[in-house]
Design an enzyme around this catalytic site. Sequence first.
Site, PDB file in Angstrom:
ATOM      1  CE  LYS A  40       0.056   7.675 -10.180  1.00 33.15           C
ATOM      2  NZ  LYS A  40       0.441   6.727 -11.259  1.00 33.15           N
ATOM      3  CG  ASP A  80       0.798   2.976 -13.453  1.00 31.73           C
ATOM      4  OD1 ASP A  80       1.038   1.769 -13.235  1.00 31.73           O
ATOM      5  OD2 ASP A  80       0.131   3.692 -12.670  1.00 31.73           O
ATOM      6  CD  GLU A 119      -3.364   0.139  -7.899  1.00 38.52           C
ATOM      7  OE1 GLU A 119      -4.268   0.554  -8.632  1.00 38.52           O
ATOM      8  OE2 GLU A 119      -2.303   0.741  -7.750  1.00 38.52           O
ATOM      9  CG  ASP A 172      -3.453   3.149 -12.974  1.00 33.80           C
ATOM     10  OD1 ASP A 172      -2.647   2.644 -12.189  1.00 33.80           O
ATOM     11  OD2 ASP A 172      -4.696   3.022 -12.854  1.00 33.80           O
ATOM     12  CG  ASN A 173      -3.004   5.367 -10.397  1.00 30.06           C
ATOM     13  OD1 ASN A 173      -1.950   5.131 -10.972  1.00 30.06           O
ATOM     14  ND2 ASN A 173      -3.614   4.475  -9.645  1.00 30.06           N
TER      15      ASN A 173
HETATM   16  N1  77N Z   1      10.225   7.132 -15.620  1.00 31.14           N
HETATM   17  C1  77N Z   1       9.652   7.828 -14.624  1.00 31.14           C
HETATM   18  N2  77N Z   1       9.587   9.152 -14.697  1.00 31.14           N
HETATM   19  C2  77N Z   1       9.061   9.837 -13.673  1.00 31.14           C
HETATM   20  N3  77N Z   1       8.616   9.288 -12.530  1.00 31.14           N
HETATM   21  C3  77N Z   1       8.694   7.967 -12.415  1.00 31.14           C
HETATM   22  C4  77N Z   1       9.183   7.186 -13.439  1.00 31.14           C
HETATM   23  N4  77N Z   1       9.143   5.914 -13.043  1.00 31.14           N
HETATM   24  C5  77N Z   1       8.629   5.906 -11.801  1.00 31.14           C
HETATM   25  N5  77N Z   1       8.399   7.128 -11.396  1.00 31.14           N
HETATM   26  C6  77N Z   1       8.049   7.504 -10.062  1.00 31.14           C
HETATM   27  C7  77N Z   1       6.658   7.165  -9.668  1.00 31.14           C
HETATM   28  O1  77N Z   1       6.376   5.780  -9.837  1.00 31.14           O
HETATM   29  C8  77N Z   1       5.266   5.310  -9.173  1.00 31.14           C
HETATM   30  C9  77N Z   1       4.026   6.072  -9.648  1.00 31.14           C
HETATM   31  N6  77N Z   1       2.774   5.402  -9.239  1.00 31.14           N
HETATM   32  C10 77N Z   1       2.142   5.774  -8.119  1.00 31.14           C
HETATM   33  O2  77N Z   1       2.618   6.637  -7.386  1.00 31.14           O
HETATM   34  C11 77N Z   1       0.874   5.079  -7.750  1.00 31.14           C
HETATM   35  C12 77N Z   1       0.390   5.233  -6.442  1.00 31.14           C
HETATM   36  C13 77N Z   1      -0.782   4.585  -6.047  1.00 31.14           C
HETATM   37  C14 77N Z   1      -1.302   4.768  -4.663  1.00 31.14           C
HETATM   38  C15 77N Z   1      -0.419   4.829  -3.579  1.00 31.14           C
HETATM   39  C16 77N Z   1      -0.912   4.991  -2.286  1.00 31.14           C
HETATM   40  C17 77N Z   1      -2.295   5.089  -2.074  1.00 31.14           C
HETATM   41  F1  77N Z   1      -2.757   5.233  -0.812  1.00 31.14           F
HETATM   42  C18 77N Z   1      -3.167   5.044  -3.140  1.00 31.14           C
HETATM   43  C19 77N Z   1      -2.670   4.887  -4.435  1.00 31.14           C
HETATM   44  C20 77N Z   1      -1.458   3.748  -6.937  1.00 31.14           C
HETATM   45  C21 77N Z   1      -0.981   3.586  -8.231  1.00 31.14           C
HETATM   46  O3  77N Z   1      -1.617   2.783  -9.130  1.00 31.14           O
HETATM   47  C22 77N Z   1       0.182   4.253  -8.649  1.00 31.14           C
HETATM   48  O4  77N Z   1       0.589   4.076  -9.935  1.00 31.14           O
HETATM   49 MG    MG Z   2      -0.967   3.139 -11.097  1.00 32.12          MG
END
Ligand code: 77N
Ligand code: MG
Length: 214
Positions: free
Chosen positions: A144, A141, A199, A169-170
């Site tokens: 992406k 999650d 969500e 997810d996603n």
């Molecule tokens: N340990 C690690 N290693 C690398 N990278 C890492 C990390 N830990 C964190 N990160 C960084 C990324 O963390 C957040 C990732 N999640 C998302 O970006 C996300 C975005 C939306 C979304 C946003 C806007 C819209 F319009 C529509 C959908 C919905 C979701 O359900 C999402 O999960």
């Molecule tokens: Mg997500």
Amino acid sequence: TRSTRPQRMLKAVQKNATKGNPESVISAIDYFCKHSEWAMNVGDEKGSILDSVVTEVNPSTVLELGTYCGYSTVRIARLLSPGTKFITLEFNPANVTVARQIIAHAGIQDKVTVVEGSSGDLIPQMKERFGITTFDFIFLDHWKDRYLPDIKLFEECGLLRKGSVLLADNVICPGAPEYLEYVRNSPRYESRYYPAHLEYTKVEDGLEKSVFLG
Ligand SMILES: Nc1ncnc2c1ncn2CCOCCNC(=O)c1cc(-c2ccc(F)cc2)cc(O)c1O
Ligand SMILES: [Mg+2]
């Protein structure tokens, strides 16, 4: 200075959820996201699918990539048997701080280790730092565009065993097209799509469950 959305979410949990009650923490976050501010938690619809997969797998070792505020961490941890090893990785230190407090409010802090860092750096350290041989269940999650390189990293590091389950997810929104193409076409995985919605919205999204065949 102005608070952040995760900080406002934490305040809502501390105000509305019963300490030591994971279900009330989950409900308080869902209520906050539906009535106050949208946030990128897996949410209740996809969360129920997550719950059913975790229950079915009944894992002894779990890894979550992308803790954010700890919503899915609480969802997963509340279903785990005592003694399960559960690690969650979060890149953003401010989110780590909020997640640890939300996890503590839920009373499941002893069931999970929140580790700050990026998946690319931490996955190769899993064996030496945390005494992991393989993961039974992995929830993806995080960024992406890290899903594909990280699943390859799991293979290279020998962190998967026959039957390991990966749930992503996603896969539709924001989307992970290269990851989907890989798990759906690789002979080393049996993949299945669970349709749902982004969500707290009506936008199409879903979870991809992939079983490593060894
Ligand atoms: N340990 C690690 N290693 C690398 N990278 C890492 C990390 N830990 C964190 N990160 C960084 C990324 O963390 C957040 C990732 N999640 C998302 O970006 C996300 C975005 C939306 C979304 C946003 C806007 C819209 F319009 C529509 C959908 C919905 C979701 O359900 C999402 O999960
Ligand atoms: Mg997500």
